[in-house]
Design a protein around this motif. Structure first.
Motif, mmCIF file in Angstrom:
data_model
loop_
_atom_site.group_PDB
_atom_site.id
_atom_site.type_symbol
_atom_site.label_atom_id
_atom_site.label_comp_id
_atom_site.label_asym_id
_atom_site.label_seq_id
_atom_site.Cartn_x
_atom_site.Cartn_y
_atom_site.Cartn_z
ATOM 1 N N TYR A 194 0.874 -1.171 0.000
ATOM 2 C CA TYR A 194 0.000 0.000 0.000
ATOM 3 C C TYR A 194 0.910 1.218 0.000
ATOM 4 O O TYR A 194 1.508 1.575 1.020
ATOM 5 N N ASN B 3 0.939 0.960 -6.231
ATOM 6 C CA ASN B 3 0.088 0.900 -5.050
ATOM 7 C C ASN B 3 -0.915 -0.239 -5.184
ATOM 8 O O ASN B 3 -1.741 -0.239 -6.089
ATOM 9 N N PRO C 110 0.452 4.751 -1.708
ATOM 10 C CA PRO C 110 -0.236 5.740 -2.545
ATOM 11 C C PRO C 110 0.639 6.889 -3.020
ATOM 12 O O PRO C 110 0.347 7.509 -4.035
#
Length: 247
Positions: free
Chosen positions: A190, A197, A192
């Motif tokens: 994860y 991502n 971003p």
């Protein structure tokens, strides 16, 4: 007056009783580094002993397994009440199975606590990196649930394409309302701000829960209770335990 009180009491009792109580459904994701090829994380029998201890402690309904040998499944099945299991080997470019150093097939597995037989399906992703291991998925479908395990490429853009393909493959079942999960080592975090991502491969009605690194569980048509991450001594990944609910 007594009749009125009794009627009101019965009415409130009926209203307070849920039509169908949701039950926990626990998914345990383990990457065991048990092929023997990667000597930096291979620890032989100690890895399976630790995995059995984690399974016994967490009491999952299903275990998703990566980097295992086919014959590891029966050694882990006792901790899962000898339930239904499925396995798919990773593939070489010529289509033959990848092998553990002991000669056994190497790949991904599932063990369900229920002994009810499911329909197993597996496959190789269309997008692959230039390495010698072609990444695959393995799934088991039941009348009330479908679950899959996968281990994706270490090349970021390839792993993303594979992740999107896996979600797309399962989405029709999820949209139709079937409880669905996809677990594994996605080799995606994860991330971003810097990417790639892992959340970018998620689509409705799925949601994602992860270990803070590369292992994740995508699920649909189930509720979420909690995520638990437990360190493991004899492999290079923690145990990811995601507690869900289902009707």
């Amino acid at each position: 007056m007594i009749r009125v009180i009794l009627a009101l009491t019965l009415t409130l009792s009926v209203l307070a009783t849920p039509a169908s109580a949701a039950q926990e459904y626990r998914v345990l994701q383990l990457n065991l580094c048990h092929s023997g090829v990667n000597t930096s994380c291979y620890n032989g029998a100690a890895t399976l002993q630790e995995a059995n201890a984690v399974i016994t402690a967490r009491q999952p309904h299903v275990v998703s397994l990566n980097e295992i040998c086919r014959n590891d499944l029966p050694q882990l099945a006792a901790a899962m009440a000898n339930g239904f299991s499925a396995f798919a080997p990773a593939r070489r470019p010529d289509g033959t199975p990848v092998r553990c150093t002991n000669g056994d097939e190497y790949g991904n597995g599932l063990i369900f606590r229920s002994a009810t037989p499911g329909t197993v399906f597996s496959g190789q992703y269309a997008t692959q990196d230039s390495g010698s291991e072609k990444r695959v998925y393995v799934c088991a479908e039941f009348s009330d649930l479908v679950g899959c395990s996968t281990h994706l490429s270490t090349t970021g853009n390839v792993a993303m394409a594979q992740c999107k393909a896996a979600i797309a493959m399962l989405r029709d079942r999820a949209v139709a309302g079937k409880p669905t999960f996809l677990a594994g080592d996605f080799n995606l975090k994860y991330a971003p701000l810097i990417g790639p991502n892992v959340q970018d491969c998620n689509v409705s009605p799925f949601f994602r829960k992860g270990d803070g690194s590369v292992q994740h569980v995508f699920a649909a048509n189930v509720g979420f209770v909690r995520t638990e991450v437990a360190g493991m001594r004899y492999t290079d990944h923690p145990a990811l335990h995601v507690v869900l609910t289902r009707p």
